[in-house]
Design a protein around this motif. Structure first.
Motif, mmCIF file in Angstrom:
data_model
loop_
_atom_site.group_PDB
_atom_site.id
_atom_site.type_symbol
_atom_site.label_atom_id
_atom_site.label_comp_id
_atom_site.label_asym_id
_atom_site.label_seq_id
_atom_site.Cartn_x
_atom_site.Cartn_y
_atom_site.Cartn_z
ATOM 1 N N LYS A 26 0.653 -1.024 -0.014
ATOM 2 C CA LYS A 26 -0.683 0.147 -0.213
ATOM 3 C C LYS A 26 0.770 1.565 -0.276
ATOM 4 N N VAL A 27 2.309 1.039 0.820
ATOM 5 C CA VAL A 27 3.006 2.553 0.763
ATOM 6 C C VAL A 27 3.186 2.336 -0.207
ATOM 7 N N LEU A 28 4.115 1.431 -1.220
ATOM 8 C CA LEU A 28 4.821 1.719 -1.891
ATOM 9 C C LEU A 28 3.916 1.833 -3.189
ATOM 10 N N HIS A 29 2.709 2.062 -3.472
ATOM 11 C CA HIS A 29 1.567 1.897 -4.833
ATOM 12 C C HIS A 29 1.944 0.500 -5.552
ATOM 13 N N LEU A 30 1.860 -0.600 -4.574
ATOM 14 C CA LEU A 30 1.585 -1.662 -5.756
ATOM 15 C C LEU A 30 1.263 -3.193 -5.486
ATOM 16 N N THR A 31 0.912 -3.283 -5.816
ATOM 17 C CA THR A 31 0.102 -4.697 -5.690
ATOM 18 C C THR A 31 0.152 -5.737 -4.810
ATOM 19 N N GLN A 32 -0.237 -6.412 -3.733
ATOM 20 C CA GLN A 32 0.383 -7.184 -2.932
ATOM 21 C C GLN A 32 0.978 -8.848 -3.272
ATOM 22 N N PRO A 33 0.599 -8.923 -4.881
ATOM 23 C CA PRO A 33 1.672 -10.436 -5.255
ATOM 24 C C PRO A 33 2.849 -9.637 -5.944
ATOM 25 N N ALA A 34 2.425 -8.501 -6.315
ATOM 26 C CA ALA A 34 4.263 -8.075 -6.724
ATOM 27 C C ALA A 34 4.783 -7.217 -5.847
ATOM 28 N N ALA A 35 4.499 -7.392 -4.253
ATOM 29 C CA ALA A 35 5.186 -6.951 -3.416
ATOM 30 C C ALA A 35 5.927 -8.198 -3.400
ATOM 31 N N SER A 36 5.345 -9.308 -3.039
ATOM 32 C CA SER A 36 5.369 -10.273 -2.813
ATOM 33 C C SER A 36 6.141 -11.910 -3.632
ATOM 34 N N MET A 37 6.175 -10.612 -4.744
ATOM 35 C CA MET A 37 6.975 -11.647 -5.930
ATOM 36 C C MET A 37 8.351 -10.303 -5.903
ATOM 37 N N ALA A 38 8.771 -9.688 -5.622
ATOM 38 C CA ALA A 38 9.776 -8.591 -5.144
ATOM 39 C C ALA A 38 11.246 -9.097 -4.186
ATOM 40 N N LEU A 39 10.044 -9.108 -2.986
ATOM 41 C CA LEU A 39 10.955 -9.819 -1.665
ATOM 42 C C LEU A 39 10.906 -11.430 -2.109
ATOM 43 N N ALA A 40 10.490 -12.224 -3.106
ATOM 44 C CA ALA A 40 11.031 -13.586 -3.169
ATOM 45 C C ALA A 40 12.103 -13.345 -3.766
ATOM 46 N N GLU A 41 12.333 -12.373 -4.704
ATOM 47 C CA GLU A 41 12.984 -12.883 -5.984
ATOM 48 C C GLU A 41 13.949 -11.647 -5.744
ATOM 49 N N LEU A 42 13.898 -11.007 -4.432
ATOM 50 C CA LEU A 42 15.834 -10.241 -4.012
ATOM 51 C C LEU A 42 15.982 -11.420 -2.599
ATOM 52 N N GLU A 43 15.440 -12.442 -1.615
ATOM 53 C CA GLU A 43 15.743 -13.907 -1.245
ATOM 54 C C GLU A 43 16.234 -14.653 -2.350
ATOM 55 N N LYS A 44 16.266 -14.333 -2.965
ATOM 56 C CA LYS A 44 16.610 -15.904 -4.477
ATOM 57 C C LYS A 44 17.523 -15.407 -5.095
ATOM 58 N N GLN A 45 18.422 -13.966 -5.512
ATOM 59 C CA GLN A 45 19.016 -12.894 -5.493
ATOM 60 C C GLN A 45 20.316 -13.387 -4.585
ATOM 61 N N LEU A 46 20.013 -12.781 -3.492
ATOM 62 C CA LEU A 46 20.794 -13.470 -2.230
ATOM 63 C C LEU A 46 21.038 -14.482 -1.914
ATOM 64 N N GLY A 47 20.379 -15.023 -1.857
ATOM 65 C CA GLY A 47 20.608 -16.826 -1.682
ATOM 66 C C GLY A 47 20.394 -17.064 0.538
ATOM 67 N N SER A 48 19.221 -15.887 0.456
ATOM 68 C CA SER A 48 19.153 -16.325 1.574
ATOM 69 C C SER A 48 17.527 -15.701 2.014
ATOM 70 N N SER A 49 16.614 -16.296 3.091
ATOM 71 C CA SER A 49 15.493 -15.441 3.240
ATOM 72 C C SER A 49 16.287 -14.269 4.130
ATOM 73 N N LEU A 50 15.207 -13.502 4.315
ATOM 74 C CA LEU A 50 15.634 -12.586 5.697
ATOM 75 C C LEU A 50 13.774 -12.303 6.223
ATOM 76 N N PHE A 51 13.080 -13.069 6.228
ATOM 77 C CA PHE A 51 12.083 -13.551 7.593
ATOM 78 C C PHE A 51 11.871 -14.322 7.317
ATOM 79 N N ASP A 52 11.488 -15.030 8.540
ATOM 80 C CA ASP A 52 10.650 -16.215 9.408
ATOM 81 C C ASP A 52 9.224 -16.236 9.044
ATOM 82 N N ARG A 53 8.770 -16.975 8.849
ATOM 83 C CA ARG A 53 7.496 -16.917 7.986
ATOM 84 C C ARG A 53 6.769 -18.067 9.864
ATOM 85 N N ASP A 54 5.371 -17.617 9.720
ATOM 86 C CA ASP A 54 5.312 -17.988 10.144
ATOM 87 C C ASP A 54 3.407 -17.635 10.851
ATOM 88 N N LYS A 55 2.587 -18.728 10.136
ATOM 89 C CA LYS A 55 1.330 -18.598 10.265
ATOM 90 C C LYS A 55 0.766 -17.611 9.096
#
Length: 293
Positions: A26-55
């Motif tokens: 919302k802050v970045l004026h993106l759709t939620q899927p686009a933001a999720s995809m950007a994070l996933a791609e960044l973590e892929k590029q870095l070779g490491s997750s940046l967040f722990d996921r829980d529920k």
């Protein structure tokens, strides 16, 4: 070769600061899927997750905490590069996140931010007011750029700069027995009813230190706001340590009385703090130059 984009870094930082992918999008004026995809791609590029996921919730992990200040620095340097390359290189722009403890945020915000805000109209200042523990936490988690608090911070990750002196005063209703007595002594405070700040505030620590020098009293209330404590004292519910800057008018109008306690040390320091890993870009340097003593 790592080839992450500025947008991916913006998404990473925004998720951290906003607390969720939805809020960041919302802050970045993106759709939620686009933001999720950007994070996933960044973590892929870095070779490491940046967040722990829980529920379905995201929690910044140790790798994310380590990389967050670098991501913020890269974005800020890119903004500075853009500004210096444009005709508006002398105009500061951006968002500046400032934390302030209760006393500073409610009574000294003009002194703290006035000159900076008036001089840099294109900068949006976001002010968070909370007790000192919460403000220090914000600095350590990089959700705040800079802050002003009472008292000392014992943490090797935080840089502190003296800003100004401050003082607490013990106040009571004008008709309180202690307010009517001359030449108070420590023994006069035996069994007194005290109204204190909540745990986690720097004011509370100073109060507890000085209360240890007085006879046993009774803590009848703990409140999170200076104004609430002041009103409780005016109502006759007890006596309290209150910041000098917060009671000037109440003392002058006769709604409160100051108790003279030369046997106590109620002086304290106000300090500007920031994380040592925080990039000191143009925004930070300009702010610090204006508040430095």
């Amino acid at each position: 070769m790592i080839s992450f984009s500025p947008k991916q870094l913006e998404v990473f930082v925004a998720i951290t600061l906003q607390g969720s992918v939805k809020a960041a999008a919302k802050v970045l004026h993106l759709t939620q899927p686009a933001a999720s995809m950007a994070l996933a791609e960044l973590e892929k590029q870095l070779g490491s997750s940046l967040f722990d996921r829980d529920k379905g919730r995201l929690f910044l992990n140790e790798k994310g905490k380590d990389l967050l200040p670098l991501a913020q620095e890269i974005l800020e340097r890119m903004r500075e590069l853009e500004q210096r390359a444009s005709d508006a290189q002398d105009t500061l722009r951006g968002n500046f996140r400032v934390g302030a403890s209760n006393t500073v945020g409610n009574y000294l915000v003009g002194d703290l931010l006035g000159h900076f805000v008036n001089r840099h109209e294109a900068v949006t200042v976001h002010l968070q007011v909370a007790n000192s523990d919460e403000i220090v936490k914000g600095i350590l988690e990089h959700s705040l750029d800079v802050a002003c608090i009472e008292g000392e911070v014992v943490n090797t990750d935080i840089e502190a700069i003296a800003w100004r002196d401050d003082q607490l005063q013990i106040c009571a209703r004008p008709d309180h027995p202690l307010a009517l007595k001359k030449h108070l002594q420590e023994s006069d405070f035996e069994n007194q009813r005290w109204i204190l700040r909540e745990q986690g505030s720097a004011t509370r620590l100073l109060c507890e230190r000085e209360l240890s020098r007085l006879p046993q009293g009774h803590v009848v209330m703990e409140l999170g706001q200076v104004e609430a404590i002041k009103q409780a004292v005016i109502a006759g519910l007890g006596i309290a340590f209150l910041p000098k800057v917060a009671v000037t008018y109440a003392l002058e109008s006769g709604r409160l009385a100051r108790l003279d306690t030369p046997f106590l040390n109620l002086d304290r320091k106000l300090s500007i703090i920031y994380h040592k890993q925080r990039y000191r870009g143009r925004l930070m340097d300009n702010f610090l130059s204006m508040v430095a003593v």
